[in-house]
Motif scaffolding. Structure first.
Motif, PDB file in Angstrom:
ATOM      1  N   ASP A 190      16.017  -9.048  10.430  1.00 14.23           N
ATOM      2  CA  ASP A 190      16.673 -10.150   9.717  1.00 14.23           C
ATOM      3  C   ASP A 190      17.737 -10.852  10.574  1.00 14.23           C
ATOM      4  N   ASP A 223       0.819  -1.223   0.000  1.00 13.96           N
ATOM      5  CA  ASP A 223       0.000   0.000   0.000  1.00 13.96           C
ATOM      6  C   ASP A 223       0.854   1.274   0.000  1.00 13.96           C
ATOM      7  N   GLN A 224       2.017   1.246   0.635  1.00 11.43           N
ATOM      8  CA  GLN A 224       2.855   2.455   0.691  1.00 11.43           C
ATOM      9  C   GLN A 224       3.511   2.744  -0.663  1.00 11.43           C
ATOM     10  N   ILE A 280       8.576  -5.692  13.446  1.00  8.61           N
ATOM     11  CA  ILE A 280       8.500  -5.383  12.010  1.00  8.61           C
ATOM     12  C   ILE A 280       7.517  -6.315  11.293  1.00  8.61           C
ATOM     13  N   SER A 297       9.120   1.918   5.171  1.00  8.43           N
ATOM     14  CA  SER A 297       9.260   0.674   4.412  1.00  8.43           C
ATOM     15  C   SER A 297      10.492   0.741   3.496  1.00  8.43           C
ATOM     16  N   VAL A 298      11.301  -0.295   3.575  1.00  9.74           N
ATOM     17  CA  VAL A 298      12.521  -0.358   2.752  1.00  9.74           C
ATOM     18  C   VAL A 298      12.144  -0.435   1.272  1.00  9.74           C
TER      19      VAL A 298
HETATM   20  C1  UD1 Z   1      13.184  -5.496   3.276  1.00 10.23           C
HETATM   21  C2  UD1 Z   1      14.242  -6.572   3.207  1.00 10.23           C
HETATM   22  C3  UD1 Z   1      13.964  -7.652   4.238  1.00 10.23           C
HETATM   23  C4  UD1 Z   1      13.832  -7.022   5.627  1.00 10.23           C
HETATM   24  C5  UD1 Z   1      12.819  -5.882   5.606  1.00 10.23           C
HETATM   25  C6  UD1 Z   1      12.753  -5.135   6.925  1.00 10.23           C
HETATM   26  C7  UD1 Z   1      14.923  -6.552   0.890  1.00 10.23           C
HETATM   27  C8  UD1 Z   1      14.937  -7.243  -0.423  1.00 10.23           C
HETATM   28  N1  UD1 Z   1      14.244  -7.140   1.875  1.00 10.23           N
HETATM   29  O1  UD1 Z   1      11.937  -6.100   2.949  1.00 10.23           O
HETATM   30  O2  UD1 Z   1      15.058  -8.568   4.228  1.00 10.23           O
HETATM   31  O3  UD1 Z   1      13.384  -8.013   6.530  1.00 10.23           O
HETATM   32  O4  UD1 Z   1      13.165  -4.929   4.589  1.00 10.23           O
HETATM   33  O5  UD1 Z   1      14.000  -4.654   7.281  1.00 10.23           O
HETATM   34  O6  UD1 Z   1      15.542  -5.529   1.058  1.00 10.23           O
HETATM   35  N2  UD1 Z   1       4.638  -2.566   4.922  1.00 10.23           N
HETATM   36  C9  UD1 Z   1       3.335  -2.145   4.733  1.00 10.23           C
HETATM   37  N3  UD1 Z   1       3.012  -1.560   3.541  1.00 10.23           N
HETATM   38  C10 UD1 Z   1       3.908  -1.401   2.527  1.00 10.23           C
HETATM   39  C11 UD1 Z   1       5.241  -1.839   2.728  1.00 10.23           C
HETATM   40  C12 UD1 Z   1       5.586  -2.416   3.944  1.00 10.23           C
HETATM   41  O7  UD1 Z   1       2.490  -2.288   5.614  1.00 10.23           O
HETATM   42  O8  UD1 Z   1       3.539  -0.869   1.459  1.00 10.23           O
HETATM   43  C13 UD1 Z   1       5.026  -3.198   6.208  1.00 10.23           C
HETATM   44  C14 UD1 Z   1       5.398  -4.675   6.020  1.00 10.23           C
HETATM   45  O9  UD1 Z   1       4.258  -5.499   6.048  1.00 10.23           O
HETATM   46  C15 UD1 Z   1       6.325  -4.915   7.190  1.00 10.23           C
HETATM   47  C16 UD1 Z   1       7.016  -3.551   7.371  1.00 10.23           C
HETATM   48  O10 UD1 Z   1       6.204  -2.603   6.690  1.00 10.23           O
HETATM   49  O11 UD1 Z   1       5.569  -5.212   8.326  1.00 10.23           O
HETATM   50  C17 UD1 Z   1       8.433  -3.498   6.817  1.00 10.23           C
HETATM   51  O12 UD1 Z   1       8.415  -3.879   5.454  1.00 10.23           O
HETATM   52  P1  UD1 Z   1       9.486  -3.350   4.406  1.00 10.23           P
HETATM   53  O13 UD1 Z   1      10.447  -2.430   5.094  1.00 10.23           O
HETATM   54  O14 UD1 Z   1       8.767  -2.838   3.210  1.00 10.23           O
HETATM   55  O15 UD1 Z   1      10.252  -4.691   4.025  1.00 10.23           O
HETATM   56  P2  UD1 Z   1      10.684  -5.191   2.594  1.00 10.23           P
HETATM   57  O16 UD1 Z   1      11.139  -4.046   1.758  1.00 10.23           O
HETATM   58  O17 UD1 Z   1       9.645  -6.101   2.046  1.00 10.23           O
END
Ligand code: UD1
Length: 418
Positions: free
Chosen positions: A304, A124-125, A326, A162-163
């Motif tokens: 991680d 969603d982000q 997380i 979010s990463v």
């Molecule tokens: C990346 C890493 C992963 C690591 C994670 C958190 C890569 C390829 N993967 O994953 O190894 O565990 O960061 O450090 O770099 N979220 C939302 N909406 C969004 C996006 C994220 O609700 O649109 C939530 C996710 O469900 C989660 C949290 O935000 O609970 C963190 O997610 P995010 O930082 O986006 O992780 P990734 O980029 O998927």
């Protein structure tokens, strides 16, 4: 399916060289789609997730050469904007092609499944930010169809850092009209690495590593050469390996600053941790003490490293509490660790661990990448043999894991079904 057999109770000693970072390599490979020419990347790790990303790029029409740890990606002639859904099912980070495809071609179709072994992972982000940049998005049946005439810069505030969303939006904004401000951006070192690569291609980005990133859109991006940063999670895994086996290991080719949260916890637990240039030495002379750990976005303790830390605390003296903040299902390793004698109680996202002196070898199964790493660590200190099935999960993120551990004196063997 291959498995690892580990004969534990062996103190690890010596030095190990850390590979390039998986979580830098994946977005940087996606960013190559923005280039009109050939990009050259060094220190690319030979791991399964990188193989999948290479296939994703080739499916889109890129020409990729991978020789040792050097990769050349020629995205000059590519035109396809529909990513493979079969590959997306193998690796969710393939969703990182969304931003670059929109930036370069104004159109993208990707498959983005909602959940995985470690928790719900919505986009969603990513979508909110792209809509603010003028993108029309239709989500149906797990697919995201996105279209825009010309991306325009926007002021975007992420609900959480979010990463993946930070990376996708940075890449899209690099070729947008005007300036984009990304607020509450992720601050992970891999975001800084992506910024450095994009800027080498001609982008105008500053602020990565802070919580506001400014991207001034440019007309086109060209060729670049870049060496990816070392993998701080691989390094952290070997640091814990030294501690759990009461060993003495030098971890080479690291950026120590990226490992501050892990070093701090290991010191708090009683390990001796010293830094010398790009090397960290971890030494433990006996059982460590219990400590509490809360996972947080960088520079907090990395999610991680949570499963690996649990393996360590399972053998520490006293009771430790881990809070996972997380991901909502990141305790898949608990049932497997229990088979090895780990005493742990789960309540929601909190795990309470009562340390025991010795773990028992067992038949266990890797359920995801870092869960698999935790089982290897537990196996290294367990009495009797541990057999880990389903190690394809571990292959996703660790280059030559068995070779590297054998180099430190571990008795670990890979049994191939073939
Ligand atoms: C990346 C890493 C992963 C690591 C994670 C958190 C890569 C390829 N993967 O994953 O190894 O565990 O960061 O450090 O770099 N979220 C939302 N909406 C969004 C996006 C994220 O609700 O649109 C939530 C996710 O469900 C989660 C949290 O935000 O609970 C963190 O997610 P995010 O930082 O986006 O992780 P990734 O980029 O998927």
């Amino acid at each position: 399916m291959d498995k690892y057999v580990i004969a534990g109770r062996k103190r690890l000693e010596g030095s190990v060289k850390i590979s390039g970072a998986k979580n830098s390599t994946l977005p940087i490979l996606a960013a190559c789609l923005l280039s009109q020419g050939t990009c050259i990347l060094e220190d690319i790790p030979h791991i399964e997730d990188v193989r999948v990303m290479k296939d994703v790029l080739e499916h889109l029409g890129c020409r990729v050469r991978w020789d040792m740890n050097r990769m050349e990606v020629d995205a000059g002639g590519m035109k396809r904007t529909e990513a493979s859904d079969a590959l997306a099912r193998k690796m969710r980070a393939s969703n990182l092609v969304l931003g670059p495809l929109l930036g370069r071609f104004g159109s993208a179709r990707i498959y983005a499944p909602g959940g995985c072994n470690i928790g719900d992972r919505p986009m969603d982000q990513h979508i909110k930010g792209l809509k603010l940049m003028g993108v029309e998005i239709v989500e149906k049946g797990g697919f995201i169809d996105a279209r825009v005439k010309k991306l325009r810069g926007a002021d975007i505030h992420l609900d959480m850092p979010s990463v993946g969303a930070t990376e996708n939006l940075m890449m899209a904004a690099a070729l947008a009209d005007g300036t984009t401000l990304l607020r509450n951006a992720a601050r992970e070192p891999e975001i800084v690495d992506l910024q450095n690569f994009l800027n080498a291609m001609g982008a105008k980005i500053k602020g990565a590593g802070l919580d506001v990133i400014r991207i001034d859109g440019v007309k086109k991006l060209g060729e670049a050469e870049h060496t990816v940063i070392p993998d701080r999670i691989e390094a952290g895994t070997y640091m814990v390996a030294a501690a759990i086996t009461h060993g003495d290991v030098e971890i080479c080719n690291v950026i120590p600053e990226h490992l501050e949260p892990v070093m701090a916890k290991l010191r708090e637990a009683g390990a001796m941790v010293s830094v010398d240039g790009d090397r960290i030495r971890v030494k433990a002379e006996g059982r460590l003490n219990a400590v509490d750990v809360r996972t947080l976005p960088y520079p907090g303790f990395p999610t991680d490293m949570q499963p690996q830390m649990m393996a360590l605390l399972a053998t520490a003296e006293g009771t430790s509490v881990i809070s996972e903040s997380i991901f909502d299902r990141r305790y898949q390793h608990v049932d497997e660790l229990r088979r090895m004698g780990v005493k742990v109680k789960l309540e929601g996202n909190v795990a309470v661990i009562h340390g025991v002196e010795v773990l028992d070898g067992a038949f266990v199964e890797a359920t995801d990448l870092r869960a698999g790493a935790a089982l290897v660590l537990a196996g290294l200190m367990a009495e009797d043999a541990t057999i880990i099935e389903n190690i394809s999960h571990i292959d996703r993120g660790y280059e030559n894991l068995d070779l590297k551990f054998r180099g430190l004196g571990a008795r670990i063997t890979r049994i191939s079904k073939a």
